[in-house]
Design an enzyme around this catalytic site. Structure first.
Site: not given
Ligand SMILES: Cc1cc2nc3c(=O)[nH]c(=O)nc-3n(C[C@H](O)[C@H](O)[C@H](O)COP(=O)(O)O)c2cc1C
Length: 343
Positions: A19, A100, A139, A211-212, A237
């Site tokens: 993140m 992303c 990912k 994930n998600g 995340g």
């Molecule tokens: C603040 C923030 C920054 C993120 N940055 C990235 C990142 O650098 N690379 C990535 O693959 N996903 C990034 N994500 C997505 C998360 O890795 C994850 O896939 C997404 O939040 C869904 O998972 P969750 O529902 O458990 O939060 C980011 C998410 C957040 C909230």
């Protein structure tokens, strides 16, 4: 069916997601204090930044245990170069970001828009594999825009397996490249875990992680299997970041480690020491404590904890005593809580 890489499979059952701006090295240090075994992802680091930028700053890491470096890029040669340059740092896995959706990422033609070009993703993975002996993972999303998530995810998965990838983490929703902010892209496109179970059913020997939208550890544990299909890992995340105290139970729940969760006093003392060292080397308390704000949600005194960390800890010259004072606000309530009770 025999797993392709049993060691990787075993150590990746539970991961904290990459993140940007959140999972920096201070955050990872904090998370590692609570879980020895979880696989911790870095923020995405762009391959070009590693090649041309301040590598010591970008790649610095004092986190013990399994940490994966996530790269952003779509040029196989640059990604391979970045992997080679990262070799002196203690990462245990390299991951490619194909999920992303931000504009900044799209303009560099990487991230989620790579879902439309599985062949290029395969070339990137092959180049990264040729540059390291570490596991290389990807990912991704289920698809982007109007892609049909059936063939889109199958094609991406086939390309990464053919290139030798060791694992695929799937954020189980599409990304819409136009019209939604990155934040909305984590909330609006519907989750579809069934699509990920189907991918696992059809690729039983491959590492496939989910994930998600996983809200806590029990939800993650439940989501690992359905109708006799078991996924290989789960990745949290926002829940891990916003309620980090849950990580104290990850080792017991996901890695059969019977040791008790770290005590609150020990955790805060370790973080105060770490913050003192960071300040001593020119950093600010807030760099460390900003990741700790969600630690005591639901505990009496949590408001004062948050308030002190958000305001006092951000002031110039603030030292570790501010963290200890904030802890004083929740300590009485913690003393009356049973140890196994997740916060
Ligand atoms: C603040 C923030 C920054 C993120 N940055 C990235 C990142 O650098 N690379 C990535 O693959 N996903 C990034 N994500 C997505 C998360 O890795 C994850 O896939 C997404 O939040 C869904 O998972 P969750 O529902 O458990 O939060 C980011 C998410 C957040 C909230």
């Amino acid at each position: 069916m025999k797993a392709e890489n049993p060691t990787y499979f075993a150590m990746s059952r539970f991961a904290v997601a990459p993140m940007i701006d959140w999972t920096d090295r201070h955050c990872r240090f904090f998370h590692r204090k609570m879980t020895k075994h979880a696989l911790l992802y870095t923020e995405m680091v762009v391959a070009d930044a590693i090649i041309h930028g301040d590598r010591a700053r970008l790649l610095d890491d004092q986190t013990a245990g399994p940490v994966a470096l996530q790269l952003g890029g779509s040029d196989p040669d640059k990604l391979a170069k970045a992997v080679e340059l990262a070799a002196p740092w203690p990462y245990g896995e390299i991951n490619l970001n194909v999920g992303c959706p931000s504009d900044r990422v799209q303009s560099g033609t990487f991230g989620a828009c790579l879902m439309k070009d599985p062949k290029l993703v395969g070339n990137c993975v092959a180049a990264m594999k040729s540059a390291t002996g570490l596991p290389v993972t990807v990912k991704c999303r289920l698809g982007v825009d109007d892609q049909d998530t059936g063939p889109a995810l199958d094609a991406l998965a086939a390309a990464v397996w053919a290139a030798g990838a060791d694992g695929l983490w799937v954020h189980a929703r599409k990304a819409w490249l136009q019209g939604l902010s990155p934040k909305e892209n984590r909330e609006v496109p519907p989750l579809d875990y069934d699509r990920v179970y189907r991918l696992k059913r059809e690729n039983p020997s491959r590492f496939i992680g989910l994930n998600g939208g996983l809200e806590d550890l029990n939800h993650a544990l439940e989501a690992m299997s359905q109708d006799g299909i078991s996924l290989d890992g789960v990745m949290l995340g926002r829940a891990a970041y916003q309620t980090p105290g849950i990580l104290r139970h990850a080792d017991r729940l996901f890695f059969d480690d019977p040791r008790p969760a770290i005590g609150w006093e020990e955790l805060i003392a370790a973080m105060a020491d770490y913050a003192a060292a960071h300040i001593h080397s020119g950093g600010r308390l807030h760099h460390v404590t900003r990741h700790m704000i969600g630690l005591f949600q639901g505990v009496a005194g949590a408001r004062a904890w948050r308030q002190i960390l958000s305001s006092e800890a951000a002031k110039p010259g603030a030292g570790p005593e501010v963290l200890l004072a904030a802890f004083g606000a929740v300590k009485p309530a913690l003393a009356t809580k049973r140890e196994m009770e997740p916060v």
